[in-house]
Write a protein that holds these residues in place. Structure first.
Motif, PDB file in Angstrom:
ATOM      1  N   LEU A 118      -8.537  14.656   4.895  1.00 43.31           N
ATOM      2  CA  LEU A 118      -9.925  14.069   5.682  1.00 43.31           C
ATOM      3  C   LEU A 118     -10.531  13.027   4.490  1.00 43.31           C
ATOM      4  CD1 LEU A 118     -11.113  17.544   6.774  1.00 43.31           C
ATOM      5  CD2 LEU A 118      -9.561  15.917   7.939  1.00 43.31           C
ATOM      6  N   ALA A 119     -10.788  11.962   4.616  1.00 43.15           N
ATOM      7  CA  ALA A 119     -11.316  10.888   3.958  1.00 43.15           C
ATOM      8  C   ALA A 119     -12.721  10.513   4.532  1.00 43.15           C
ATOM      9  CB  ALA A 119     -10.366   9.893   3.642  1.00 43.15           C
ATOM     10  N   ARG A 120     -13.260   9.962   3.243  1.00 41.01           N
ATOM     11  CA  ARG A 120     -14.780   9.254   3.675  1.00 41.01           C
ATOM     12  C   ARG A 120     -14.856   8.187   2.738  1.00 41.01           C
ATOM     13  NH1 ARG A 120     -20.292   9.171   2.305  1.00 41.01           N
ATOM     14  NH2 ARG A 120     -21.587   9.473   4.126  1.00 41.01           N
ATOM     15  N   ARG A 121     -15.241   6.977   3.099  1.00 38.21           N
ATOM     16  CA  ARG A 121     -15.584   5.897   2.198  1.00 38.21           C
ATOM     17  C   ARG A 121     -17.251   5.498   2.570  1.00 38.21           C
ATOM     18  NH1 ARG A 121     -13.554   0.513   5.569  1.00 38.21           N
ATOM     19  NH2 ARG A 121     -14.612   0.764   7.667  1.00 38.21           N
ATOM     20  N   GLN A 122     -17.753   4.937   1.341  1.00 40.28           N
ATOM     21  CA  GLN A 122     -19.015   4.716   1.298  1.00 40.28           C
ATOM     22  C   GLN A 122     -19.161   3.324   1.962  1.00 40.28           C
ATOM     23  OE1 GLN A 122     -21.076   6.657   0.075  1.00 40.28           O
ATOM     24  NE2 GLN A 122     -19.388   7.918  -0.240  1.00 40.28           N
ATOM     25  N   ASN A 123     -18.302   2.295   1.885  1.00 33.17           N
ATOM     26  CA  ASN A 123     -18.687   1.242   2.643  1.00 33.17           C
ATOM     27  C   ASN A 123     -17.899   0.957   3.826  1.00 33.17           C
ATOM     28  OD1 ASN A 123     -18.870  -1.586   3.514  1.00 33.17           O
ATOM     29  ND2 ASN A 123     -18.637  -2.418   1.352  1.00 33.17           N
ATOM     30  N   ALA A 124     -18.466   0.903   5.046  1.00 35.54           N
ATOM     31  CA  ALA A 124     -17.804   0.933   6.323  1.00 35.54           C
ATOM     32  C   ALA A 124     -17.730  -0.513   6.958  1.00 35.54           C
ATOM     33  CB  ALA A 124     -18.707   1.665   7.509  1.00 35.54           C
ATOM     34  N   ASP A 125     -17.647  -1.558   6.004  1.00 34.30           N
ATOM     35  CA  ASP A 125     -17.369  -2.773   6.456  1.00 34.30           C
ATOM     36  C   ASP A 125     -16.058  -2.982   6.698  1.00 34.30           C
ATOM     37  OD1 ASP A 125     -20.133  -3.360   6.533  1.00 34.30           O
ATOM     38  OD2 ASP A 125     -19.798  -4.313   4.281  1.00 34.30           O
ATOM     39  N   GLY A 126     -15.531  -3.521   7.959  1.00 37.96           N
ATOM     40  CA  GLY A 126     -13.965  -4.080   8.254  1.00 37.96           C
ATOM     41  C   GLY A 126     -13.279  -2.777   8.155  1.00 37.96           C
ATOM     42  N   ALA A 127     -12.067  -3.075   8.813  1.00 38.59           N
ATOM     43  CA  ALA A 127     -11.089  -2.205   8.758  1.00 38.59           C
ATOM     44  C   ALA A 127     -10.276  -1.950   7.229  1.00 38.59           C
ATOM     45  CB  ALA A 127      -9.838  -2.477   9.804  1.00 38.59           C
ATOM     46  N   ARG A 128      -9.747  -0.907   6.977  1.00 34.16           N
ATOM     47  CA  ARG A 128      -9.134  -0.368   5.674  1.00 34.16           C
ATOM     48  C   ARG A 128      -8.107   0.254   5.705  1.00 34.16           C
ATOM     49  NH1 ARG A 128     -13.001   1.262   0.352  1.00 34.16           N
ATOM     50  NH2 ARG A 128     -11.073   1.300  -0.941  1.00 34.16           N
ATOM     51  N   ASP A 129      -7.216   0.273   4.805  1.00 30.06           N
ATOM     52  CA  ASP A 129      -6.250   1.242   4.686  1.00 30.06           C
ATOM     53  C   ASP A 129      -6.131   1.814   3.226  1.00 30.06           C
ATOM     54  OD1 ASP A 129      -4.976   1.297   7.243  1.00 30.06           O
ATOM     55  OD2 ASP A 129      -3.665  -0.134   6.909  1.00 30.06           O
ATOM     56  N   VAL A 130      -6.359   3.087   3.244  1.00 26.37           N
ATOM     57  CA  VAL A 130      -6.112   3.808   1.657  1.00 26.37           C
ATOM     58  C   VAL A 130      -5.138   4.849   1.576  1.00 26.37           C
ATOM     59  CG1 VAL A 130      -7.671   4.999   0.111  1.00 26.37           C
ATOM     60  CG2 VAL A 130      -8.797   3.762   1.619  1.00 26.37           C
ATOM     61  N   SER A 131      -4.327   4.372   0.574  1.00 31.10           N
ATOM     62  CA  SER A 131      -3.042   5.206   0.350  1.00 31.10           C
ATOM     63  C   SER A 131      -3.295   6.263  -0.689  1.00 31.10           C
ATOM     64  CB  SER A 131      -1.997   4.395   0.264  1.00 31.10           C
ATOM     65  OG  SER A 131      -0.865   5.030   0.132  1.00 31.10           O
ATOM     66  N   PHE A 132      -3.024   7.543  -0.390  1.00 32.86           N
ATOM     67  CA  PHE A 132      -3.057   8.583  -1.413  1.00 32.86           C
ATOM     68  C   PHE A 132      -1.891   9.027  -1.598  1.00 32.86           C
ATOM     69  CE2 PHE A 132      -7.044   8.624   1.135  1.00 32.86           C
ATOM     70  CZ  PHE A 132      -8.082   8.337   0.325  1.00 32.86           C
ATOM     71  N   PRO A 133      -1.581   9.249  -2.928  1.00 32.44           N
ATOM     72  CA  PRO A 133      -0.279   9.849  -3.445  1.00 32.44           C
ATOM     73  C   PRO A 133      -0.386  11.359  -3.537  1.00 32.44           C
ATOM     74  CG  PRO A 133      -1.472   9.040  -5.419  1.00 32.44           C
ATOM     75  CD  PRO A 133      -2.221   8.402  -4.315  1.00 32.44           C
ATOM     76  N   TYR A 134       0.755  11.988  -3.158  1.00 34.65           N
ATOM     77  CA  TYR A 134       0.567  13.517  -3.356  1.00 34.65           C
ATOM     78  C   TYR A 134       2.074  13.839  -3.659  1.00 34.65           C
ATOM     79  CZ  TYR A 134       3.109  13.446   1.321  1.00 34.65           C
ATOM     80  OH  TYR A 134       4.396  13.271   2.363  1.00 34.65           O
ATOM     81  N   PHE A 135       2.066  15.209  -4.188  1.00 36.79           N
ATOM     82  CA  PHE A 135       3.334  15.643  -4.568  1.00 36.79           C
ATOM     83  C   PHE A 135       3.606  17.026  -3.999  1.00 36.79           C
ATOM     84  CE2 PHE A 135      -0.069  18.068  -7.104  1.00 36.79           C
ATOM     85  CZ  PHE A 135       0.485  19.331  -6.812  1.00 36.79           C
ATOM     86  N   VAL A 136       5.039  17.372  -3.764  1.00 35.63           N
ATOM     87  CA  VAL A 136       5.390  18.371  -3.177  1.00 35.63           C
ATOM     88  C   VAL A 136       6.145  19.048  -4.403  1.00 35.63           C
ATOM     89  CG1 VAL A 136       7.469  17.430  -1.934  1.00 35.63           C
ATOM     90  CG2 VAL A 136       6.577  19.825  -1.391  1.00 35.63           C
ATOM     91  N   THR A 137       6.193  20.312  -4.798  1.00 37.25           N
ATOM     92  CA  THR A 137       6.940  21.059  -5.945  1.00 37.25           C
ATOM     93  C   THR A 137       7.341  22.234  -5.525  1.00 37.25           C
ATOM     94  OG1 THR A 137       6.788  21.250  -8.543  1.00 37.25           O
ATOM     95  CG2 THR A 137       4.789  21.622  -7.074  1.00 37.25           C
ATOM     96  N   VAL A 138       8.400  22.791  -6.100  1.00 40.84           N
ATOM     97  CA  VAL A 138       8.704  24.028  -6.196  1.00 40.84           C
ATOM     98  C   VAL A 138       8.710  24.743  -7.287  1.00 40.84           C
ATOM     99  CG1 VAL A 138      10.708  25.800  -5.504  1.00 40.84           C
ATOM    100  CG2 VAL A 138      10.284  23.636  -4.018  1.00 40.84           C
ATOM    101  N   VAL A 139       7.801  26.030  -7.379  1.00 46.20           N
ATOM    102  CA  VAL A 139       7.731  26.625  -8.735  1.00 46.20           C
ATOM    103  C   VAL A 139       8.424  27.908  -8.650  1.00 46.20           C
ATOM    104  CG1 VAL A 139       5.807  27.509 -10.170  1.00 46.20           C
ATOM    105  CG2 VAL A 139       5.519  25.257  -8.995  1.00 46.20           C
ATOM    106  N   ARG A 140       8.896  28.296  -9.928  1.00 48.57           N
ATOM    107  CA  ARG A 140       9.610  29.554  -9.875  1.00 48.57           C
ATOM    108  C   ARG A 140       9.202  30.558 -10.926  1.00 48.57           C
ATOM    109  NH1 ARG A 140      16.213  30.208 -11.032  1.00 48.57           N
ATOM    110  NH2 ARG A 140      16.406  32.711 -10.472  1.00 48.57           N
ATOM    111  N   GLY A 141       8.862  31.879 -10.607  1.00 57.20           N
ATOM    112  CA  GLY A 141       8.419  32.754 -11.420  1.00 57.20           C
ATOM    113  C   GLY A 141       6.824  32.291 -11.879  1.00 57.20           C
ATOM    114  N   GLY A 142       5.970  31.506 -11.064  1.00 54.71           N
ATOM    115  CA  GLY A 142       4.683  31.068 -11.368  1.00 54.71           C
ATOM    116  C   GLY A 142       4.308  30.092 -12.264  1.00 54.71           C
TER     117      GLY A 142
END
Length: 214
Positions: free
Chosen positions: A94-118
């Motif tokens: 869920l994203a919110r921008r401050q300036n609503a002028d024009g169309a815009r695409d914002v790309s957010f990097p995310y990770f997926v990880t597998v953790v063993r034993g915490g």
């Protein structure tokens, strides 16, 4: 979408074939019977569920916030029928921008990880999810997906450890007062066979510091 996250690890089988999670053993034994799932725990690590983009980038003033995003509604499906445990993690951004002028695409990097034993990261992948804002729109959302693969046989609890954890203990006996997990070898085996599938925003050190200290 994150795919082909091969992991040399797995979750042990259930400790009691007929027990239910949290079921009290009322047949003369002592303690609570717990069932371990073959599927990893799924969640968002602390401090990685929010991402804030500033303009200018070196400012941390509230007035400089350009876009803020929150990762939420994390769900998962798990297929543990085969030799590999396949977990598909879905989430919303869920994203919110401050300036609503024009169309815009914002790309957010995310990770997926597998953790063993915490603590031990077995595998990690980074991908991106893009949020599209229509002209005049300050709020928008997108969905992301990640898939993890876990080899069941690599981390199944040894038979002797499973027996220690599931054996009945009679009230009044010395063994009844001893928690099997107090044994370092048993506790270590359980930790080694415990896995998490975690997703979150791939933050810079400055972004993570902002999340933790704001």
């Amino acid at each position: 979408m994150v795919r082909n996250l091969a992991v040399i690890a797995s979750i042990p089988l259930a400790l009691g074939a007929c027990a239910k999670t949290g079921e009290i053993d009322a047949s003369g034994g002592v303690g609570v019977t717990a069932v371990r799932s073959a599927c990893p725990h799924v969640g968002i690590p602390a401090g990685t569920g929010d991402m804030t983009i500033f303009n200018p980038a070196n400012s941390r003033d509230a007035s400089a916030i350009d876009v803020n995003a929150v990762m939420t509604n994390v769900t998962s499906t798990c297929d543990d029928a085969g030799p590999q445990v396949v977990t598909t993690v879905n989430f919303e951004v869920l994203a919110r921008r401050q300036n609503a002028d024009g169309a815009r695409d914002v790309s957010f990097p995310y990770f997926v990880t597998v953790v063993r034993g915490g603590t031990s990261v077995i595998a990690k992948r980074i991908n991106r999810v893009t949020v599209h804002f229509e002209p005049g729109q300050i709020r928008a959302q997108a969905t992301g997906t990640a898939t993890t693969y876990v080899d069941r046989s690599a981390a199944t609890l040894p038979d002797d450890v499973r027996k220690r954890l599931s054996e009945k203990r009679k009230a009044g006996e010395q063994a009844a007062a001893m928690d099997p997990l107090a044994d370092p070898s048993v506790r270590g085996a359980v930790l080694s066979a415990t896995f998490e599938a975690l997703v979150g925003f791939q933050l810079t050190e400055e972004q993570l510091k902002y999340n933790v200290t704001r």
